[in-house]
Design a protein around this motif. Structure first.
Motif, PDB file in Angstrom:
ATOM      1  N   UNK A  51       0.831  -1.205   0.000  1.00 46.22           N
ATOM      2  CA  UNK A  51       0.000   0.000   0.000  1.00 46.22           C
ATOM      3  C   UNK A  51       0.862   1.250   0.000  1.00 46.22           C
ATOM      4  N   UNK A  52       0.448   2.222  -0.795  1.00 44.47           N
ATOM      5  CA  UNK A  52       1.230   3.443  -0.971  1.00 44.47           C
ATOM      6  C   UNK A  52       2.062   3.423  -2.240  1.00 44.47           C
ATOM      7  N   UNK A  53       2.363   2.234  -2.764  1.00 38.68           N
ATOM      8  CA  UNK A  53       3.079   2.104  -4.030  1.00 38.68           C
ATOM      9  C   UNK A  53       2.110   2.086  -5.201  1.00 38.68           C
ATOM     10  N   UNK A  54       2.677   2.191  -6.397  1.00 42.70           N
ATOM     11  CA  UNK A  54       1.939   1.933  -7.631  1.00 42.70           C
ATOM     12  C   UNK A  54       2.263   0.525  -8.097  1.00 42.70           C
ATOM     13  N   UNK A  55       1.312  -0.090  -8.791  1.00 42.54           N
ATOM     14  CA  UNK A  55       1.581  -1.353  -9.474  1.00 42.54           C
ATOM     15  C   UNK A  55       1.257  -1.183 -10.949  1.00 42.54           C
ATOM     16  N   UNK A  56       2.239  -1.467 -11.785  1.00 43.93           N
ATOM     17  CA  UNK A  56       2.085  -1.373 -13.234  1.00 43.93           C
ATOM     18  C   UNK A  56       1.784  -2.774 -13.759  1.00 43.93           C
ATOM     19  N   UNK A  57       0.641  -2.916 -14.412  1.00 41.55           N
ATOM     20  CA  UNK A  57       0.234  -4.212 -14.958  1.00 41.55           C
ATOM     21  C   UNK A  57       0.116  -4.090 -16.474  1.00 41.55           C
ATOM     22  N   UNK A  58       0.954  -4.830 -17.172  1.00 41.31           N
ATOM     23  CA  UNK A  58       0.960  -4.874 -18.637  1.00 41.31           C
ATOM     24  C   UNK A  58       0.540  -6.288 -19.013  1.00 41.31           C
ATOM     25  N   UNK A  59      -0.681  -6.438 -19.540  1.00 44.25           N
ATOM     26  CA  UNK A  59      -1.237  -7.770 -19.750  1.00 44.25           C
ATOM     27  C   UNK A  59      -2.214  -7.750 -20.916  1.00 44.25           C
ATOM     28  N   UNK A  60      -2.294  -8.864 -21.614  1.00 40.36           N
ATOM     29  CA  UNK A  60      -3.225  -8.964 -22.729  1.00 40.36           C
ATOM     30  C   UNK A  60      -3.704 -10.383 -22.918  1.00 40.36           C
ATOM     31  N   UNK A  61      -4.991 -10.544 -23.129  1.00 40.51           N
ATOM     32  CA  UNK A  61      -5.563 -11.856 -23.394  1.00 40.51           C
ATOM     33  C   UNK A  61      -5.431 -12.169 -24.879  1.00 40.51           C
ATOM     34  N   UNK A  62      -4.988 -13.386 -25.165  1.00 44.06           N
ATOM     35  CA  UNK A  62      -4.979 -13.905 -26.531  1.00 44.06           C
ATOM     36  C   UNK A  62      -6.251 -14.715 -26.725  1.00 44.06           C
ATOM     37  N   UNK A  63      -7.059 -14.320 -27.705  1.00 45.53           N
ATOM     38  CA  UNK A  63      -8.283 -15.055 -28.002  1.00 45.53           C
ATOM     39  C   UNK A  63      -7.943 -16.410 -28.621  1.00 45.53           C
ATOM     40  N   UNK A  64      -8.939 -17.284 -28.727  1.00 43.98           N
ATOM     41  CA  UNK A  64      -8.701 -18.589 -29.342  1.00 43.98           C
ATOM     42  C   UNK A  64      -8.232 -18.457 -30.783  1.00 43.98           C
TER      43      UNK A  64
ATOM     44  N   UNK B 278      -6.005 -16.482 -31.697  1.00 44.42           N
ATOM     45  CA  UNK B 278      -4.609 -16.064 -31.492  1.00 44.42           C
ATOM     46  C   UNK B 278      -4.401 -14.552 -31.587  1.00 44.42           C
ATOM     47  N   UNK B 279      -5.442 -13.776 -31.803  1.00 43.51           N
ATOM     48  CA  UNK B 279      -5.299 -12.319 -31.783  1.00 43.51           C
ATOM     49  C   UNK B 279      -5.270 -11.855 -30.329  1.00 43.51           C
ATOM     50  N   UNK B 280      -4.376 -10.908 -30.057  1.00 42.45           N
ATOM     51  CA  UNK B 280      -4.131 -10.541 -28.663  1.00 42.45           C
ATOM     52  C   UNK B 280      -4.349  -9.057 -28.411  1.00 42.45           C
ATOM     53  N   UNK B 281      -4.765  -8.766 -27.208  1.00 45.96           N
ATOM     54  CA  UNK B 281      -4.762  -7.391 -26.717  1.00 45.96           C
ATOM     55  C   UNK B 281      -3.409  -7.106 -26.076  1.00 45.96           C
ATOM     56  N   UNK B 282      -3.137  -5.842 -25.809  1.00 51.68           N
ATOM     57  CA  UNK B 282      -1.899  -5.421 -25.137  1.00 51.68           C
ATOM     58  C   UNK B 282      -2.222  -4.145 -24.386  1.00 51.68           C
ATOM     59  N   UNK B 283      -2.529  -4.275 -23.113  1.00 50.35           N
ATOM     60  CA  UNK B 283      -3.026  -3.156 -22.298  1.00 50.35           C
ATOM     61  C   UNK B 283      -2.120  -2.961 -21.093  1.00 50.35           C
ATOM     62  N   UNK B 284      -1.867  -1.699 -20.744  1.00 50.46           N
ATOM     63  CA  UNK B 284      -1.184  -1.403 -19.482  1.00 50.46           C
ATOM     64  C   UNK B 284      -1.992  -0.381 -18.701  1.00 50.46           C
ATOM     65  N   UNK B 285      -2.155  -0.671 -17.425  1.00 45.03           N
ATOM     66  CA  UNK B 285      -2.709   0.297 -16.492  1.00 45.03           C
ATOM     67  C   UNK B 285      -1.807   0.326 -15.250  1.00 45.03           C
ATOM     68  N   UNK B 286      -1.650   1.506 -14.693  1.00 45.77           N
ATOM     69  CA  UNK B 286      -0.862   1.692 -13.481  1.00 45.77           C
ATOM     70  C   UNK B 286      -1.806   2.093 -12.362  1.00 45.77           C
ATOM     71  N   UNK B 287      -1.843   1.290 -11.320  1.00 44.57           N
ATOM     72  CA  UNK B 287      -2.843   1.429 -10.271  1.00 44.57           C
ATOM     73  C   UNK B 287      -2.191   1.791  -8.942  1.00 44.57           C
ATOM     74  N   UNK B 288      -2.798   2.707  -8.182  1.00 45.40           N
ATOM     75  CA  UNK B 288      -2.322   2.946  -6.812  1.00 45.40           C
ATOM     76  C   UNK B 288      -2.815   1.818  -5.904  1.00 45.40           C
ATOM     77  N   UNK B 289      -1.904   1.119  -5.278  1.00 44.47           N
ATOM     78  CA  UNK B 289      -2.278  -0.070  -4.515  1.00 44.47           C
ATOM     79  C   UNK B 289      -3.297   0.268  -3.431  1.00 44.47           C
TER      80      UNK B 289
END
Length: 473
Positions: A280-293, A295-306
């Motif tokens: 708590x008090x830090x940021x967490x950077x999450x860079x993640x993307x779901x690949x559909x069946x 095989x096309x993929x998303x590529x999203x990043x969000x930075x969240x205050x914990x």
């Protein structure tokens, strides 16, 4: 139980274990097993499914390849299983060009080969793969890599031909010939099939939207489970695991290794170890993307205050990154160069880092193409890359078609500026050290301008705080 080749009980002799074997996992079959294993099975109906939605699109892609290489025999391999350790393999994923040209996606068979055989008026195209083994053969019960007793039902030639709308033949009938062009060996062929993906068709765009939609749900899941991540000694792994569950339940998996980078780890651009605490008090950077069946993929990043709210300093950095992302989005217009999107983001990064006193030169001097770049210390990566069936799609395209290419309707790419002040960087004030922020969205270029496919995932600092408060209730 693993499914590698050394699970194969391949010796058909009776009695003692296999002599001179490199593993003690191979054992002989008793005679009674050999006498009965091929009998007592129900008939398997021959299924001929309706063509899958991607089939007509793949046909048009193959036609484009054929037209570009008249008189040439072209070979597009799917690739083979890759060893993970000893007798275990990674989950198979076909070569992206093979999947693009066949429409065979997460269900593609290892070692398959798509062949363009030249004719007087184009090419005859045949998909070669290993036909499922008859139950009277040893492959059925003795081969742990491809045997159906081990891995389950495999497709038939007729079924795949109907599904993909392409001629099929047994892999044993394929033979290389002199003078043919192999994908990843012939530069012109490799480049062409990569550039063919620069403009997405309607099927691809729909799949990109699907992948982004599932990814959005994955980010919701992460926020709901952040308290569990905080409570765990390796909270980053909790975040990674939460997203993995969504990706596997609703898609084929992740399109790339998830980055769950909390605190100072957010400053490491490709942090995939994900073994740190979430504090708590830090940021967490999450860079993640779901690949559909598909095989096309998303590529999203969000930075969240914990803790759910940004500190004043975190908010200042975050909103600067968002300002850079918005500037890049505004610059993305049909007819402009792809690299101009990056330039727009860097103008903001240079201006703000100069304003904060972090640069030894002015913002204008930092932006000089030859002698500048001082601001790049805090954002060393590019702002955009093409996105599709590969997370870094079209990577073999010529520079003049990619970085120096012209934005065209149908292109899908990321916008992902960031600011990273590493924990031991003495060029920045102590209050900034250990703060890393990236905001990444997936953009579709249309005749009317750019469309943010991930716009429903909150972006502004205020929206992120409200999002977290709503999901954590």
């Amino acid at each position: 139980m693993s499914t590698g080749e050394n699970d194969t009980i391949a010796d058909e002799t009776v009695g003692a274990p296999v002599e001179n074997s490199s593993t003690n996992r191979k054992q002989p079959f008793p005679q009674g097993f050999l006498d009965t294993i091929s009998t007592g099975w129900a008939e398997r109906p021959e299924t001929r499914p309706a063509p899958r939605a991607q089939a007509p699109y793949a046909q048009r892609r193959r036609a484009a390849v054929s037209a570009a290489f008249p008189g040439k025999r072209l070979v597009i391999p799917a690739g083979s299983l890759k060893q993970r350790s000893n007798d275990t393999d990674y989950v198979f994923r076909a070569h992206s060009a093979f999947a693009h040209l066949t429409g065979w996606a997460s269900d593609a068979e290892p070692d398959s080969v798509l062949v363009f055989e030249p004719t007087t008026d184009g090419h005859d195209v045949t998909l070669y793969f290993r036909e499922r083994a008859d139950r009277t053969t040893t492959e059925f019960y003795a081969d742990a890599t491809v045997g159906e007793f081990w891995i389950g039902p495999r497709p038939s030639l007729a079924g795949v031909a109907a599904d993909l709308q392409v001629a099929t033949a047994h892999l044993d009938e394929f033979a290389p010939v002199d003078g043919e062009l192999f994908l990843d060996e012939d530069e012109a062929l490799t480049r062409f099939v990569s550039e063919l993906r620069l403009i997405k068709d309607d099927f691809e765009i729909a799949e990109m939207r699907r992948a982004v939609g599932i990814t959005a749900q994955g980010f919701d899941d992460i926020i709901r489970e952040l308290p569990a991540a905080v409570a765990h000694a390796r909270g980053e792994r909790v975040v990674e695991g939460v997203f993995h569950r969504r990706a596997r339940e609703d898609g084929n998996g992740e399109g790339y290794d998830t980055i769950a980078a909390s605190g100072p780890h957010a400053c490491y651009l490709h942090w995939t170890r994900n073994d740190g605490t979430v504090v708590p008090g830090d940021l967490i950077l999450v860079d993640a993307g779901v690949e559909a069946d598909s095989l096309y993929t998303a590529d999203i990043t969000r930075t969240l205050p914990v803790s759910g709210r940004f500190s004043e300093v975190q908010r200042r950095v975050y909103e600067t990154v968002r300002e850079a992302a918005d500037a890049a989005f505004a610059a993305a217009k049909v007819g402009v160069r792809f690299r101009d999107v990056h330039a727009a983001a860097m103008t903001v990064i240079a201006a703000r880092t100069a304003e904060w006193g972090l640069l030894p030169v002015t913002a204008e001097e930092a932006l000089d193409a030859d002698r500048g770049g001082q601001h790049r210390r805090y954002m060393v990566h590019g702002t955009s890359h093409h996105l599709g069936i590969d997370v870094h799609d079209c990577a073999q395209a010529r520079r003049e078609m990619y970085y120096d290419g012209i934005l065209t309707p149908g292109m899908v790419f990321t916008i992902e500026p960031g600011l990273y002040f590493q924990i031991d960087d003495l060029t920045v004030p102590a209050e900034l050290r250990g703060i890393g922020v990236r905001i990444e969205d997936d953009i579709l270029m249309t005749e009317d301008g750019p469309v943010n496919l991930s716009a429903d995932i909150p972006r502004t600092a205020d929206e992120v705080e409200a999002w977290m408060a709503r999901l954590q209730g």
